[in-house]
Design an enzyme around this catalytic site. Structure first.
Site, PDB file in Angstrom:
ATOM      1  N   TYR A 271      39.638   4.914   9.495  1.00  0.00           N
ATOM      2  CA  TYR A 271      39.673   3.477   9.282  1.00  0.00           C
ATOM      3  C   TYR A 271      40.830   2.828  10.045  1.00  0.00           C
ATOM      4  CZ  TYR A 271      36.162   4.786   5.892  1.00  0.00           C
ATOM      5  OH  TYR A 271      35.033   5.301   5.318  1.00  0.00           O
TER       6      TYR A 271
ATOM      7  N   GLN B 249      43.332   2.039  -4.107  1.00  0.00           N
ATOM      8  CA  GLN B 249      43.459   2.300  -2.670  1.00  0.00           C
ATOM      9  C   GLN B 249      43.033   1.070  -1.876  1.00  0.00           C
ATOM     10  OE1 GLN B 249      40.659   4.608  -0.150  1.00  0.00           O
ATOM     11  NE2 GLN B 249      42.323   6.107  -0.006  1.00  0.00           N
TER      12      GLN B 249
ATOM     13  N   GLY C 141      38.107  15.544  -5.416  1.00  0.00           N
ATOM     14  CA  GLY C 141      37.114  14.490  -5.308  1.00  0.00           C
ATOM     15  C   GLY C 141      35.802  14.830  -5.982  1.00  0.00           C
TER      16      GLY C 141
ATOM     17  N   ARG D 247      47.805   7.367   2.161  1.00  0.00           N
ATOM     18  CA  ARG D 247      46.946   8.539   2.420  1.00  0.00           C
ATOM     19  C   ARG D 247      46.836   8.731   3.926  1.00  0.00           C
ATOM     20  NH1 ARG D 247      42.928  11.837  -0.065  1.00  0.00           N
ATOM     21  NH2 ARG D 247      41.050  12.180   1.175  1.00  0.00           N
TER      22      ARG D 247
END
Length: 357
Positions: free
Chosen positions: A179, A98, A310, A226
């Site tokens: 982000y 990622q 996760g 994502r």
């Protein structure tokens, strides 16, 4: 009926089951951003899942936000990641790295050369960042110029090439969790008046240009993204136009033929259904906090091609085996999530190890 054990394809890859490991920051890289010595063991332990998506990895010095996160833009980084990708492939799975540029979610103390964070606009997130000297307020970022935007896209492109050089099966663009890319989506973080601000089309432009550049560099079949529609991490507010922005964005990304969209689903089922209809490639759905008894529900309902997990996978290396046997999962040790050594990283027990004892 399709279930989690039915093989599928992601890009050109044959995926043995429909379970994916979600990317999780573990902050165990060396100070220069080279993955730590235990990382290969950590990922290989979890290779029973069909696809592993590695932790957020900065594409440049400027993209770093947290201490001890890995990079993928220097020769040392490539050599470090080669150990990880080789271990995962030998264990029988596939791995995407990622690419995470944090944008304004950073602090100069955490970056090489004390770099000032960049963002769509010079607006601080009103949050704090952990540094080696403790928690500190995140300072105001510098607004990206048009030249900066072009350079940042080139950084993403370069990092994608380096990831493939390191043996990764592909990269996932981090367009979620507050982000840089999601910062462009949110009107309270993006007040630009040029081609990257204002309208839905303009606010989606940066994400699309990053995806195009990476797809050109390494192939669309090796490129995923994502997204986290409606997420407010980092103080972002996408506003009432948020769902329509994602509808537009997914339609445009679909034209590129990317390998997958990885959706952090926060409850807007109408939007999920619309994305499902608009997207022709693999759709990975992550539902934070999904109950164990609901594993596979989105696949059975036809709403996802894969499901990602996760914390359960973090704490349970043999996640797939325990699902098959109906065994209980390990409990994650939150105190060891970020930083440290093997404790809470590679030492979680497996059924096989317990049986041997």
């Amino acid at each position: 009926m399709t279930d989690i054990w039915t093989p599928t394809k992601v890009g050109n890859l044959e995926i043995k089951n429909r379970l994916a490991m979600a990317p999780m920051t573990r902050s165990r890289a060396n100070p220069d951003g080279t993955p730590g010595s235990l990382a290969a063991e950590y990922y290989a332990q979890r290779a029973d899942l069909g696809l592993l998506i590695a932790e957020g990895t900065q594409p440049s010095d400027e993209g770093q936000g947290y201490i001890f996160t890995p990079g993928i833009y220097t020769e040392a980084h490539v050599e470090g990641w080669k150990q990880i990708t080789s271990a995962v492939h030998e264990a029988g799975s596939h791995i995407f790295i990622q690419l995470m540029h944090v944008g304004r979610t950073s602090h100069p103390d955490n970056t090489p050369g004390r770099i000032r964070a960049v963002a769509p606009s010079a607006i601080a997130p009103k949050d704090q960042m952990f540094t080696l000297e403790g928690m500190k307020p995140i300072p105001e970022p510098r607004a990206l110029t048009l030249e900066d935007i072009g350079r940042t896209i080139r950084d993403f492109r370069h990092a994608a090439r380096r990831a493939v050089d390191a043996g990764a099966d592909g990269v996932e663009i981090h367009g979620a969790n507050g982000y840089l890319i999601q910062q462009f989506f949110a009107p309270n973080a993006n007040v630009r008046t040029d081609a990257y601000g204002g309208s839905i089309e303009n606010r989606a432009r940066f994400a699309i240009e990053v995806a195009k550049a990476i797809a050109e560099e390494i192939g669309a079949e090796r490129t995923g993204i994502r997204l986290s529609p409606g997420a407010t991490l980092g103080g972002l507010e996408e506003g009432p136009e948020g769902p329509d922005l994602y509808r537009y964005l997914v339609r445009e990304l679909n034209k590129l033929g990317l390998a997958y969209v990885h959706l952090m689903h926060l409850g807007d089922d109408t939007l999920l259904a619309d994305i499902r209809r608009s997207w022709d490639q693999a759709l990975i759905v992550n539902r934070p906090g999904r109950a164990l008894q609901n594993v596979g529900a989105d696949i059975r309902a036809g709403m996802a091609d894969l499901e990602s997990y996760g914390q359960l996978v973090l704490a349970t290396p043999d996640f797939t085996a325990r699902l098959k046997f109906g065994a209980s999962m390990n409990v994650a040790d939150r105190s060891t999530y970020f930083g440290g050594s093997a404790k809470g990283y590679t030492d979680y027990p497996t059924l096989a190890a317990e049986a041997a004892v």
